[in-house]
Design a protein around this motif. Structure first.
Motif, PDB file in Angstrom:
ATOM      1  N   PRO A  28     -10.925 -21.171 -25.040  1.00 50.52           N
ATOM      2  CA  PRO A  28     -12.220 -20.485 -24.938  1.00 50.52           C
ATOM      3  C   PRO A  28     -12.243 -19.237 -25.820  1.00 50.52           C
ATOM      4  CG  PRO A  28     -11.410 -21.099 -22.767  1.00 50.52           C
ATOM      5  CD  PRO A  28     -10.293 -21.364 -23.732  1.00 50.52           C
ATOM      6  N   ALA A  29     -13.339 -19.056 -26.559  1.00 53.42           N
ATOM      7  CA  ALA A  29     -13.440 -17.946 -27.525  1.00 53.42           C
ATOM      8  C   ALA A  29     -12.242 -17.961 -28.468  1.00 53.42           C
ATOM      9  CB  ALA A  29     -13.551 -16.606 -26.800  1.00 53.42           C
ATOM     10  N   GLY A  30     -11.872 -19.162 -28.924  1.00 52.75           N
ATOM     11  CA  GLY A  30     -10.651 -19.350 -29.701  1.00 52.75           C
ATOM     12  C   GLY A  30     -10.564 -18.521 -30.962  1.00 52.75           C
ATOM     13  N   ALA A  31     -11.667 -18.415 -31.703  1.00 55.33           N
ATOM     14  CA  ALA A  31     -11.630 -17.654 -32.957  1.00 55.33           C
ATOM     15  C   ALA A  31     -11.261 -16.203 -32.696  1.00 55.33           C
ATOM     16  CB  ALA A  31     -12.980 -17.750 -33.669  1.00 55.33           C
ATOM     17  N   LEU A  32     -11.841 -15.619 -31.663  1.00 54.77           N
ATOM     18  CA  LEU A  32     -11.583 -14.214 -31.342  1.00 54.77           C
ATOM     19  C   LEU A  32     -10.161 -14.014 -30.816  1.00 54.77           C
ATOM     20  CD1 LEU A  32     -13.028 -11.383 -31.056  1.00 54.77           C
ATOM     21  CD2 LEU A  32     -13.322 -11.984 -28.660  1.00 54.77           C
ATOM     22  N   ILE A  33      -9.759 -14.823 -29.841  1.00 56.90           N
ATOM     23  CA  ILE A  33      -8.436 -14.671 -29.235  1.00 56.90           C
ATOM     24  C   ILE A  33      -7.336 -15.012 -30.235  1.00 56.90           C
ATOM     25  CG2 ILE A  33      -6.882 -15.564 -27.459  1.00 56.90           C
ATOM     26  CD1 ILE A  33      -9.247 -15.889 -25.635  1.00 56.90           C
ATOM     27  N   GLY A  34      -7.502 -16.128 -30.953  1.00 58.07           N
ATOM     28  CA  GLY A  34      -6.478 -16.545 -31.906  1.00 58.07           C
ATOM     29  C   GLY A  34      -6.246 -15.535 -32.995  1.00 58.07           C
ATOM     30  N   ALA A 151      -5.817  -6.962 -23.105  1.00 53.48           N
ATOM     31  CA  ALA A 151      -5.689  -7.780 -21.894  1.00 53.48           C
ATOM     32  C   ALA A 151      -6.989  -8.508 -21.579  1.00 53.48           C
ATOM     33  CB  ALA A 151      -5.272  -6.893 -20.716  1.00 53.48           C
ATOM     34  N   LEU A 152      -8.113  -7.818 -21.734  1.00 59.67           N
ATOM     35  CA  LEU A 152      -9.388  -8.433 -21.391  1.00 59.67           C
ATOM     36  C   LEU A 152      -9.828  -9.475 -22.405  1.00 59.67           C
ATOM     37  CD1 LEU A 152     -11.196  -5.266 -20.032  1.00 59.67           C
ATOM     38  CD2 LEU A 152     -10.456  -7.241 -18.715  1.00 59.67           C
ATOM     39  N   VAL A 153      -9.522  -9.259 -23.675  1.00 63.10           N
ATOM     40  CA  VAL A 153      -9.854 -10.260 -24.690  1.00 63.10           C
ATOM     41  C   VAL A 153      -9.129 -11.569 -24.393  1.00 63.10           C
ATOM     42  CG1 VAL A 153      -9.514 -10.887 -27.120  1.00 63.10           C
ATOM     43  CG2 VAL A 153     -10.456  -8.662 -26.536  1.00 63.10           C
ATOM     44  N   GLY A 298     -14.198  -3.764 -24.368  1.00 56.64           N
ATOM     45  CA  GLY A 298     -14.926  -3.100 -25.437  1.00 56.64           C
ATOM     46  C   GLY A 298     -16.235  -3.824 -25.705  1.00 56.64           C
ATOM     47  N   VAL A 299     -17.258  -3.090 -26.051  1.00 56.51           N
ATOM     48  CA  VAL A 299     -18.579  -3.684 -26.249  1.00 56.51           C
ATOM     49  C   VAL A 299     -18.535  -4.767 -27.325  1.00 56.51           C
ATOM     50  CG1 VAL A 299     -20.926  -3.205 -27.005  1.00 56.51           C
ATOM     51  CG2 VAL A 299     -19.777  -1.634 -25.449  1.00 56.51           C
ATOM     52  N   GLU A 300     -17.867  -4.481 -28.450  1.00 58.15           N
ATOM     53  CA  GLU A 300     -17.797  -5.464 -29.526  1.00 58.15           C
ATOM     54  C   GLU A 300     -17.105  -6.733 -29.055  1.00 58.15           C
ATOM     55  OE1 GLU A 300     -16.548  -2.389 -29.677  1.00 58.15           O
ATOM     56  OE2 GLU A 300     -17.090  -1.361 -31.544  1.00 58.15           O
ATOM     57  N   ALA A 301     -15.972  -6.576 -28.348  1.00 56.94           N
ATOM     58  CA  ALA A 301     -15.200  -7.737 -27.898  1.00 56.94           C
ATOM     59  C   ALA A 301     -15.963  -8.552 -26.860  1.00 56.94           C
ATOM     60  CB  ALA A 301     -13.858  -7.283 -27.334  1.00 56.94           C
ATOM     61  N   MET A 302     -16.559  -7.889 -25.875  1.00 54.35           N
ATOM     62  CA  MET A 302     -17.257  -8.618 -24.823  1.00 54.35           C
ATOM     63  C   MET A 302     -18.523  -9.300 -25.359  1.00 54.35           C
ATOM     64  SD  MET A 302     -15.385  -8.439 -22.169  1.00 54.35           S
ATOM     65  CE  MET A 302     -13.957  -8.375 -23.269  1.00 54.35           C
ATOM     66  N   ALA A 303     -19.215  -8.637 -26.276  1.00 53.84           N
ATOM     67  CA  ALA A 303     -20.383  -9.271 -26.895  1.00 53.84           C
ATOM     68  C   ALA A 303     -19.959 -10.508 -27.678  1.00 53.84           C
ATOM     69  CB  ALA A 303     -21.103  -8.279 -27.801  1.00 53.84           C
ATOM     70  N   ALA A 304     -18.835 -10.404 -28.386  1.00 53.09           N
ATOM     71  CA  ALA A 304     -18.327 -11.543 -29.156  1.00 53.09           C
ATOM     72  C   ALA A 304     -17.918 -12.683 -28.228  1.00 53.09           C
ATOM     73  CB  ALA A 304     -17.138 -11.104 -30.008  1.00 53.09           C
ATOM     74  N   ILE A 305     -17.307 -12.359 -27.096  1.00 47.96           N
ATOM     75  CA  ILE A 305     -16.901 -13.391 -26.142  1.00 47.96           C
ATOM     76  C   ILE A 305     -18.130 -14.100 -25.571  1.00 47.96           C
ATOM     77  CG2 ILE A 305     -15.924 -13.735 -23.836  1.00 47.96           C
ATOM     78  CD1 ILE A 305     -13.815 -11.627 -24.566  1.00 47.96           C
TER      79      ILE A 305
END
Length: 337
Positions: A28-34, A151-153, A298-305
């Protein structure tokens, strides 16, 4: 805009490789996490990582434009329901800051100012900037915020999928936005974002992208969604930015603050889950959609997720827009308590 781009190629290539592998594995959200994990791993091996500010802002603006593309005239009919959700969000932010501060002061001996800034569930750059100006321990704030972010990402996307109780995937506009229209929105967003950054506005490029795109789509000037390949690149670059931030963490900081950081993450997750459950009862909106909007990252990370999980982009965009401005008022008040 991108001087000396070749020196950043290791970061970009590591991010792309990690994003591709995670996406192929169905994470899930592979591009961001990877991308985040790949760049953080390369940094841990001793390589110098980082991205130029221009490329970072372009990625954030792209995410903002993508979120804003779902705002149409029909969205305004949901403002009443979303107003309740936004009110609960503000209460969630206050509870997160206060509980995090209590744990860090009573459990780990941090001073109240440091604990308050470290507990801010979003706008990391704003919290670190306040600390750097002499409020609290800037090193502790930076490390604890980075711990929370990483951790949250990693944890939020699989948790959101696991907690899904209904079909919440939002059907995005099928037609793709034309590249000239996308380029125009991005250039405008970057210009406004530059002005916002100089004024001290956190996540300025992301916010300007949301505002410009949602306004253009709402009045019918622009139609269609951001192409999927553009979103993939933007998520990959965002992950690379997050992974590069972890390179600032030292072994000494890790030993001193690791338990404190994980404790605040766990507490913030519990608080956000509780308030999301309250909002579900009051609005009947899907649980994981609300939780992503409330998640203390973070706003950027959560919006991206939220974007990568296919949740209602308009709902996520408006809530994270509200989160930034709420925290701008909440944190100074909490510092004076």
């Amino acid at each position: 805009m991108f001087p000396g781009l070749t020196s950043y190629l290791p970061t970009i290539l590591a991010g792309l490789a990690g994003a591709a592998l995670a996406a192929l594995a169905g994470v899930p959200a592979g591009a961001l996490i990877g991308s985040t994990l790949a760049v953080a791993s390369v940094s841990a091996l001793g390589a110098k990582v980082g991205l130029p500010n221009g490329l970072r802002d372009l990625a954030f603006a792209t995410i903002g434009v993508s979120l804003g593309s779902s705002v149409t005239e029909e969205v305004f009919g949901q403002i009443g329901t979303w107003g309740i959700s936004l009110a609960v969000l503000v209460l969630s932010l206050i509870a997160t800051v206060l509980t995090g501060r209590m744990i860090l002061t009573r459990g780990f001996g941090l001073d109240p100012q440091t604990a308050t800034l470290a507990s801010s569930p979003g706008t990391m750059s704003n919290a670190v900037a306040i600390a750097a100006e002499g409020t609290g321990d800037a090193t502790a704030v930076m490390f604890l915020q980075l711990t929370r972010l990483l951790a949250l990402v990693i944890l939020v996307p699989p948790l959101a999928v696991a907690l899904e109780t209904s079909e919440t995937t939002h059907a995005l506009v099928q037609t793709e936005m034309s590249l000239p229209a996308l380029a125009g929105l991005l250039l405008t967003a970057l210009g406004l974002g530059m002005i916002g950054s100089r004024s001290g506005l956190p996540a300025a490029s992301l916010l300007s992208g949301m505002v410009i795109s949602s306004s253009a789509h709402a009045v019918g000037l622009v139609h269609g969604a951001t192409p999927a390949w553009v979103i993939f690149i933007a998520l990959t670059l965002t992950g690379a930015v997050l992974g590069a931030r972890m390179s600032r963490v030292t072994i000494r900081q890790l030993r001193r603050f690791a338990v404190a950081g994980l404790s605040t993450v766990a507490t913030a997750l519990v608080v956000s889950l509780l308030f999301a459950a309250i909002a579900v009862e009051m609005t009947a909106l899907p649980f994981n959609q609300i939780w992503i909007a409330y998640a203390p990252g973070g706003v950027e990370a959560m919006a991206a997720i939220g974007l990568s999980l296919g949740l209602d982009p308009a709902y996520v965009a408006i809530h994270h827009f509200a989160r930034i401005f709420a925290l701008i008022f909440i944190i100074p008040i909490a510092l004076k308590l």
